[in-house]
Scaffold this active site. Structure first.
Site, short mmCIF file in Angstrom:
data_model
loop_
_atom_site.label_atom_id
_atom_site.label_comp_id
_atom_site.label_asym_id
_atom_site.label_seq_id
_atom_site.Cartn_x
_atom_site.Cartn_y
_atom_site.Cartn_z
N TYR A 146 28.85 14.42 104.12
CA TYR A 146 29.82 13.58 103.42
C TYR A 146 29.76 12.16 103.97
O TYR A 146 29.87 11.19 103.22
CB TYR A 146 31.25 14.14 103.57
CG TYR A 146 32.21 13.43 102.66
CD1 TYR A 146 32.44 13.89 101.37
CD2 TYR A 146 32.87 12.26 103.07
CE1 TYR A 146 33.29 13.22 100.50
CE2 TYR A 146 33.73 11.59 102.21
CZ TYR A 146 33.94 12.06 100.93
OH TYR A 146 34.77 11.39 100.08
N PHE B 31 25.35 -9.76 79.66
CA PHE B 31 24.86 -8.41 79.50
C PHE B 31 26.08 -7.53 79.19
O PHE B 31 27.17 -7.79 79.71
CB PHE B 31 24.09 -7.89 80.72
CG PHE B 31 23.56 -6.50 80.48
CD1 PHE B 31 22.52 -6.30 79.60
CD2 PHE B 31 24.16 -5.40 81.06
CE1 PHE B 31 22.07 -5.02 79.28
CE2 PHE B 31 23.71 -4.11 80.77
CZ PHE B 31 22.67 -3.92 79.88
N THR B 32 25.89 -6.51 78.37
CA THR B 32 27.01 -5.71 77.86
C THR B 32 27.99 -5.25 78.95
O THR B 32 29.16 -5.64 78.94
CB THR B 32 26.46 -4.48 77.11
OG1 THR B 32 25.57 -3.78 77.98
CG2 THR B 32 25.70 -4.90 75.86
N ASP C 267 22.29 -10.44 89.35
CA ASP C 267 22.02 -9.14 88.76
C ASP C 267 20.54 -8.89 89.03
O ASP C 267 19.66 -9.41 88.34
CB ASP C 267 22.31 -9.16 87.26
CG ASP C 267 22.15 -7.78 86.62
OD1 ASP C 267 21.43 -6.95 87.20
OD2 ASP C 267 22.74 -7.54 85.56
N LYS D 28 16.46 1.00 87.02
CA LYS D 28 15.43 0.16 86.41
C LYS D 28 14.31 -0.05 87.45
O LYS D 28 13.59 0.88 87.76
CB LYS D 28 16.03 -1.16 85.92
CG LYS D 28 17.44 -1.06 85.31
CD LYS D 28 17.50 -0.42 83.97
CE LYS D 28 18.87 -0.31 83.30
NZ LYS D 28 19.92 -1.25 83.46
N ARG E 297 19.77 -4.40 69.87
CA ARG E 297 20.35 -5.42 70.73
C ARG E 297 20.66 -6.61 69.84
O ARG E 297 19.97 -7.61 69.81
CB ARG E 297 19.39 -5.83 71.85
CG ARG E 297 19.12 -4.74 72.87
CD ARG E 297 20.10 -4.64 74.01
NE ARG E 297 21.29 -3.84 73.75
CZ ARG E 297 22.00 -3.24 74.70
NH1 ARG E 297 21.64 -3.32 75.96
NH2 ARG E 297 23.09 -2.58 74.40
N PHE F 211 28.52 -0.12 70.67
CA PHE F 211 27.17 0.28 70.26
C PHE F 211 26.80 1.68 70.74
O PHE F 211 25.96 2.33 70.13
CB PHE F 211 26.13 -0.74 70.77
CG PHE F 211 26.15 -0.92 72.26
CD1 PHE F 211 27.05 -1.79 72.85
CD2 PHE F 211 25.28 -0.23 73.08
CE1 PHE F 211 27.08 -1.96 74.24
CE2 PHE F 211 25.29 -0.39 74.45
CZ PHE F 211 26.20 -1.25 75.03
C1 LIG Z 1 21.32 -1.51 82.94
C2 LIG Z 1 21.84 -2.81 83.35
C3 LIG Z 1 23.07 -2.94 84.01
C4 LIG Z 1 24.02 -1.79 84.22
O1 LIG Z 1 23.49 -0.79 85.00
P1 LIG Z 1 23.75 0.78 84.75
O2 LIG Z 1 22.95 1.43 85.83
O3 LIG Z 1 23.29 1.11 83.37
O4 LIG Z 1 25.21 1.01 84.91
C5 LIG Z 1 23.43 -4.21 84.43
N1 LIG Z 1 22.66 -5.28 84.19
C6 LIG Z 1 21.50 -5.20 83.54
C7 LIG Z 1 20.68 -6.42 83.30
C8 LIG Z 1 21.05 -3.96 83.09
O5 LIG Z 1 19.90 -3.90 82.41
#
Ligand SMILES: *Cc1c(COP(=O)(O)O)cnc(C)c1O
Length: 470
Positions: free
Chosen positions: A85, A137-138, A228, A271, A395, A462
């Protein structure tokens, strides 16, 4: 601007032609259902790619998020999970990898990128403050808004033009930034939200010069810069390829220099970091770290696991080291570029230059007869699926959502359908099949009708919205 072709990319690494720097050890069989079955599946899914069953998809280019193939070493690392933990060995490996390759001091693991966005937004935004960023970004913008922030787009105009060949379309426009500070005052800016590469602009990079200038600018105004870093490794590749003075520098060195111009970063490890789940947040400021470490316990889990299993953190730590290898990044982006070059060769409208993580079809130019509120990008995604079982992602206007003040749709200039390439998963032959399907749909474009939205969720619509054919 010198743009190496795939051939010269191969020559750079001493080969005649470009090829992946790995071989396949395990395979996952694919299934392709009939066109009639796809028609039924599409209607059941409300013409929304997020509502399709993965089983009904042939080649899945919905996203590069969490869809990477892990290496044999990462899988071996999964067996070394220290599932304690508190104080798991794997956390310390992750912390060491982030420090070594990204260069930040303090690391907080999170279940994925948006967990990190939530923590940072809550800790660093005061209600009513503005958050300038190089395009929204969303999930990022939503968390900033939920924390009371007001997002302001300060990306250069070229980013909104799908045909501009500017090599760094992710750059921040300092005139826009300066105008914001003059209007609102530096104390009303929470921080600059910098993303490299810029997902919604088509995976377009930020130059090192721009990041360096941003550091100087923000020091002058006493404003922080948070990055980011989701696809920052891919951004580093473009700097190496296009920016004077970086051709001989390894990706890893470029990544670290760039991060050095920022005060911290959040990460979707799904990613660049080559794992199926995970994220992290890293900062240099000890007081902010204290606050984040406090908050992570409430929303994610203890500060040494943040919603992840020990084995997940181990896979990220190993994935980070693999992700910065020049050969890996070159082949990853080379595959994306291969698909892009096939499509441009056939005159199909895409966002140029081809970005890091996918090829973005320009749905406005694909379907000039459809109004934007007839969802051209969503329509194109549906048509592609119907034709070949290839899944892509909208998108455009559906992703952009509504203005919280007026309740009207946001009408983004870019109306795109993204063919996102998972890392280390598909072959060149898959790319050929995808390109041929896009061509078929393109040839039928004049007969294609748009969609109407028949169900709309309140947040990030979306993901779950439903559409019907007009
Ligand atoms: C995917 C993404 C996020 C969010 O990350 P998640 O792992 O999907 O929660 C933030 N910024 C960018 C540019 C992304 O492509």
């Amino acid at each position: 601007m010198k743009q190496p072709t795939l051939k010269t990319m191969g020559q750079q690494s001493g080969r005649r032609s470009w090829a992946e720097p790995w071989k396949i050890k395990m395979v996952e069989p694919l299934r392709m259902i009939s066109r009639a079955e796809r028609e039924t599946a599409l209607i059941e899914a409300g013409h929304n790619m997020f509502l399709l069953k993965s089983e009904d998809v042939y080649i899945d280019l919905l996203t590069d998020s969490g869809t990477s193939a892990m290496s044999d070493r990462q899988w071996a690392g999964m067996m070394l999970g220290d599932e304690a933990y508190a104080g798991s060995r794997n956390f310390y490996n992750l912390e060491a990898a982030v420090r070594a390759y990204y260069g930040y001091k303090y690391v907080v693991p999170t279940h994925q990128g948006r967990g990190a966005e939530h923590l940072l937004s809550q800790a660093a935004i005061k209600r009513g403050q503005h958050v300038p960023g190089n395009m929204y970004f969303t999930t990022t913008r939503l968390h900033q808004e939920l924390a009371g922030g007001i997002f302001v787009d300060v990306i250069i105009d070229e980013a909104h033009d799908s045909q501009s060949l500017y090599p760094f379309k992710g750059n921040v426009d300092f005139d826009k930034l300066e105008a914001l500070v003059e209007r609102e005052g530096a104390e009303n800016i929470a921080y600059v939200s910098l993303a490299g590469t810029v997902n919604m602009a088509g995976g377009q990079p930020v130059s090192m010069a721009n990041a360096r200038a941003l550091r100087e600018w923000s020091d002058r105004h006493g404003i922080k810069v948070y990055l980011d870093a989701t696809r920052m490794v891919e951004n580093a590749f473009f700097i190496q390829e296009r920016e004077e003075g970086y051709a001989d520098k390894p990706i890893a060195a470029i990544l670290k220099e760039f991060c050095g111009y920022t005060d911290g970063a959040w990460m979707s490890a799904k990613k660049d970091n080559l794992v199926n789940i995970g994220g992290w947040l890293a900062v240099n400021d000890e007081a902010l770290f204290d606050e984040l470490r406090n908050q992570v316990v409430v929303f994610e889990g203890l500060h040494t696991y943040g919603g992840l299993a020990g084995r997940d953190m181990e896979a990220i730590a190993i994935g980070i080291a693999e992700s910065v290898q020049d050969d890996h990044v070159r082949s990853r982006i080379g595959q994306v570029r291969y698909l892009g070059e096939l499509l441009t060769g056939w005159g199909i409208p895409i966002v140029l230059p081809v970005g890091g993580h996918g090829v973005f079809l320009d749905a406005r130019r694909f379907y000039p007869h459809l109004r934007q509120d007839q969802f051209p990008a969503q329509t194109l995604a549906a048509e592609l699926y119907l034709d070949s079982g290839v899944r892509s992602m909208e998108r455009g206007i559906a992703s952009a959502g509504r203005d919280p003040k007026t309740g009207d749709h946001y009408y983004p200039q870019l109306e795109l359908t993204r063919l996102t390439i998972p890392r280390r998963v598909y072959t060149q032959a898959h790319m050929d099949v995808v390109a041929e399907s896009v061509l078929t749909v393109y040839q039928a474009r004049e007969r294609t009708r748009g969609l109407k939205m028949v169900y709309e969720p309140k947040y990030l619509r979306f993901f779950q919205a439903r559409f019907e054919r007009l």
